[in-house]
Write an enzyme that holds these catalytic residues in place. Sequence first.
Site, PDB file in Angstrom:
ATOM      1  N   SER A 145      -9.881  -0.528   7.403  1.00  0.00           N
ATOM      2  CA  SER A 145      -9.364  -0.509   5.930  1.00  0.00           C
ATOM      3  C   SER A 145      -8.616  -1.661   5.287  1.00  0.00           C
ATOM      4  CB  SER A 145      -8.364   0.584   5.748  1.00  0.00           C
ATOM      5  OG  SER A 145      -8.981   1.572   5.682  1.00  0.00           O
ATOM      6  N   SER A 202      -9.694   1.755   3.061  1.00  0.00           N
ATOM      7  CA  SER A 202      -9.083   2.632   2.295  1.00  0.00           C
ATOM      8  C   SER A 202      -7.919   1.701   1.240  1.00  0.00           C
ATOM      9  CB  SER A 202      -8.154   3.530   3.287  1.00  0.00           C
ATOM     10  OG  SER A 202      -7.492   3.057   4.014  1.00  0.00           O
ATOM     11  N   LYS A 234       0.897  -1.186  -0.056  1.00  0.00           N
ATOM     12  CA  LYS A 234      -0.131   0.026   0.085  1.00  0.00           C
ATOM     13  C   LYS A 234       0.856   1.065   0.066  1.00  0.00           C
ATOM     14  CE  LYS A 234      -3.822   2.003   2.822  1.00  0.00           C
ATOM     15  NZ  LYS A 234      -4.816   1.702   3.954  1.00  0.00           N
TER      16      LYS A 234
END
EC number: 6.3.5.7
Length: 488
Positions: free
Chosen positions: A179, A155, A80
């Site tokens: 997330s 997210s 990420k």
Amino acid sequence: MKELIYLTYSEIKNKLNDGSLSSEDLVTAYLQRINSVDSKLKAFLEINQEKILKQAKESDVRRKSGKLLSEFDGIPIGIKDNICITGEITSCSSKILENFVSPYDATVITKLKEKGFVLFPRLNMDEFAMGSSTENSAFQTSKNPFDSERIPGGSSGGSAAAVAASMLPVSLGSDTGGSIRQPASLCGIWGLKPTYGRVSRFGLIAYASSLDQIGPFSNDMQGIIDLMEILSGIDSKDQTTAKVEHFESKSVSDIDWKGKKIGIMKTEDFNFSPDVNVRYLEILKSLEAKGAQLVPLDFSLLKYAIPVYYLIATAECSSNLSRFDGIRYGLRKETSGKLDDLYSESRSAGFGKEVKRRILLGTFSLSSGYYDAYYGKAQKARVLIRKQYAEFFKSVDVILQPTSPTTAFKVGEKTKDPIQMYQADILTTSVNLAGVPAISCPAGVDQNGLPIGIQLTTSHFDESKLLGFAKSLSNIDLCKVSLPKEIK
Ligand code: GLN
């Protein structure tokens, strides 16, 4: 033979280790898949083929010369874009860090490099991990591999979409209020938020420090179990990492449901979509048939989880994000005026709407005159939620809930109404407030073929039991999900 990209994490690990697969061939297949489907899905912010292939070739050389770094050498993993890697841009999907090149590795990255993983950086996310759909990325909205008109969740939407679309077998995300678990649920894969303090946050760009944890996504349970062992451990660079016995993957074994006490929720109190509701009840029934004892728990305190979470998370983010001032990192707007103008113009241009909203909310709730009424109260309620979980685990072994009240929603469906978007986190945020570990496991699909996820939660540092339950749940037919080969 099964095409390489459709192998599970375990199959990949076995084939690399028995010599029937090279990391270069595997990585080349993934890069081809990325080239063919990511223009639709937008999981990656950037792909540097050369750098990625170089790592795979180096792994193959190590393998040939008998100098393997570990049994994981050569396995590809996505990262990420809020986890720092030396020499790579780490933007948090924000304009303010658009050109920020990290000068150091996050501790989790050091650990992965030591084992020989092939890193695929820069998976898209909501800006600074604030969101539930990746629509808050400053650069692009990632799409759900099961239906590209829908969001993958957030997210960590890019990390989940990459695994679900067979662009990678495993990836890392971060989870502050859901997330990892929510996108795992909406994309039909596994996603774990470890106990707070299990995994070092050093090098994870902070959103809300008392809630953030890094964790893995995987296309099978073994990937979660292996990565949990690799990532966890005390770190002198993060004083919140806990001095506890190290998690060992061999401590996880299938769990016999007979006599196990499963904490369940009354679904009528929550607004679940009918398909999610039905699937949850079917799974409970099948576990009961296997001898598990279902224990209804009183989740009435959970209705405070969203307000408490959004007060604490925004307060912490307003403080954490004050470092982005145009001076030390990232974007700087040249102004002819005073220093204050430089701050405000750089921040105005660099942060997106949702990040600004949260900085304002957090600054307000921390300001004198309001502190006790909002932030102070939220902290007290957080203690109650934490105590509530401790109470639950006196009478149950594991809690089973849907991860998300609905399956993946359409792009744009909730962007106009932030409160409605915040409700997507109704079942995940309390876990971060309490600091306990939880995993989202695939649980079949709804009538539209969209994945449903089930969240399992245990008490602090009880990941061995948590992953044992998750492994056993994965063997149930009702829970099987096939990942999409064609991306529509
Ligand atoms: N959706 C939640 C939020 O917007 C959780 C995000 C996260 O876990 N990073 O804050």
